[in-house]
Design an enzyme around this catalytic site. Structure first.
Site, mmCIF file in Angstrom:
data_model
loop_
_atom_site.group_PDB
_atom_site.id
_atom_site.type_symbol
_atom_site.label_atom_id
_atom_site.label_comp_id
_atom_site.label_asym_id
_atom_site.label_seq_id
_atom_site.Cartn_x
_atom_site.Cartn_y
_atom_site.Cartn_z
ATOM 1 C CG MET A 104 -1.952 -1.355 1.189
ATOM 2 S SD MET A 104 -3.484 -0.813 2.065
ATOM 3 C CE MET A 104 -2.964 -0.798 3.693
ATOM 4 C CB ALA A 145 4.002 4.642 3.091
ATOM 5 C CG HIS A 163 8.886 0.364 5.958
ATOM 6 N ND1 HIS A 163 8.908 -1.068 5.867
ATOM 7 C CD2 HIS A 163 7.332 0.225 6.003
ATOM 8 C CE1 HIS A 163 7.890 -1.758 6.267
ATOM 9 N NE2 HIS A 163 6.911 -0.792 6.166
ATOM 10 C CG HIS A 221 7.309 -2.231 1.843
ATOM 11 N ND1 HIS A 221 7.081 -1.016 2.408
ATOM 12 C CD2 HIS A 221 5.923 -2.907 1.804
ATOM 13 C CE1 HIS A 221 5.704 -0.959 3.113
ATOM 14 N NE2 HIS A 221 5.225 -2.071 2.658
ATOM 15 C CE LYS A 269 4.186 -4.557 10.242
ATOM 16 N NZ LYS A 269 3.016 -4.143 10.609
HETATM 17 O O1 PAF Z 1 -0.081 -5.663 3.887
HETATM 18 C C1 PAF Z 1 -0.655 -4.802 3.112
HETATM 19 O O2 PAF Z 1 0.160 -3.959 2.851
HETATM 20 C C2 PAF Z 1 -1.850 -4.923 2.466
HETATM 21 O O3 PAF Z 1 -2.780 -5.456 3.075
HETATM 22 C C3 PAF Z 1 -1.954 -5.585 1.116
HETATM 23 C C4 PAF Z 1 -1.562 -7.139 1.243
HETATM 24 C C5 PAF Z 1 -1.056 -5.046 0.052
HETATM 25 C C6 PAF Z 1 -3.348 -5.587 0.309
HETATM 26 O O4 PAF Z 1 -3.823 -4.292 0.296
#
Ligand code: PAF
Length: 286
Positions: A30, A32, A34, A37, A149
């Site tokens: 989603m 933002a 860091h 990711h 997480k």
């Molecule tokens: O974990 C997330 O960031 C969200 O729940 C995901 C898997 C991208 C779905 O919107």
């Protein structure tokens, strides 16, 4: 690295790569972004020829409208960040692109969504399954990478992929932590300086509890963790459950099963943080 915003452009781009027999890895996010990711993207890059990262703040998974409004968004920064990684394609669609019509599907997760996040955020996992199933259908990856997480989310997505018989391997990736222990999260940037200073208490308390857990009954460990975190001004534990890592059902005794995880949600003021810790794992790789 290519940035695409429509499903059509995404499909055209991936079609060419598939004809070259490229193996596609997918990291849904989603934004933002860091270092947590980054570790997912790195893992995808190690295991696949092409890495697709989606950036989409999914409205259907927010049961609290303020949380959706507050959620941090900065596409340009995310693009610049991914440019330094193994990401090949960023998919950053609009809400209309992902949901041309309202998604009315209701998923059945058995008991997996009756507890923890599912209990405190009604409808959240249905929204997650709506968007992830759509994204899977758009990207058609060979492997998809998710952080541990969001422990319950991972269990839900695995079930959804099994139930829909999707030929996608769901790859769990370890929690990334700051030096203080604080689990990396996009929400950390919403914390005030004081909340941020205090937030490591969550992970530190979980780690400490692992050391004495086997000698103490489960309920004492729950009281210890909850009590210690609630002592911090402005912090309030929403739930702390010690569960069977497969079924997510609470355990009463450490001998009940081979895989036991403590999952927590804490409000730091209005910001909701989640984390988890493994107490026992003699049956799973990750
Ligand atoms: O974990 C997330 O960031 C969200 O729940 C995901 C898997 C991208 C779905 O919107």
């Amino acid at each position: 690295m290519k940035v695409v915003k429509t499903v059509e452009e995404l499909r055209e781009t991936l079609e060419v790569l598939r004809q070259e027999n490229k193996y596609v890895g997918f990291v849904p996010t989603m934004g933002a972004l860091h270092k947590g990711h980054l570790s997912l993207v790195d893992r995808a890059g190690e295991k696949c020829d092409v890495v697709v990262v989606s950036i989409f703040v999914n409205p259907t998974q927010f049961n609290n409208p303020d949380d959706l409004t507050r959620y941090p968004r900065d596409l340009d920064t995310d693009i610049a960040f991914l440019d330094t990684t193994k990401c090949n394609i960023i998919f950053a669609p609009s809400v209309e692109e992902v949901y041309p019509d309202e998604d009315k599907r209701q998923f059945d997760f058995g008991d997996l969504d009756k507890v923890m996040e599912g209990e405190f955020r009604p409808g959240h996992f249905n929204g997650v399954a709506q968007v992830v199933s759509r994204l899977f259908n758009m990207v058609k990856p060979d492997k998809a990478f998710f952080g541990l997480k969001d422990f319950q989310q991972l269990a839900i997505i695995r079930k959804m992929a099994r139930d829909l018989e999707l030929p996608i391997e769901i790859v769990p990736c370890p929690i990334m932590r700051e030096d203080s222990g604080l689990a990396m999260s996009s929400r950390n940037q919403l914390l005030s300086p004081q909340q941020r200073k205090n937030a490591p208490v969550i992970a530190q308390t979980l780690f400490e509890s692992v050391n004495f857990a086997p000698e103490k009954p489960v309920h004492e460990v729950i009281n210890f963790v909850t009590g210690r975190i609630n002592e911090v001004e402005g912090f309030e534990v929403e739930y702390f459950n010690i569960v069977n890592g497969d079924t997510l059902m609470p355990v009463q005794d450490w001998n009940e099963c081979d895989y036991i995880v403590g999952c927590i949600a804490v409000f730091a003021g209005k910001i909701r943080l989640i984390d988890n810790v493994i107490y026992k794992n003699i049956s799973h790789e990750c």
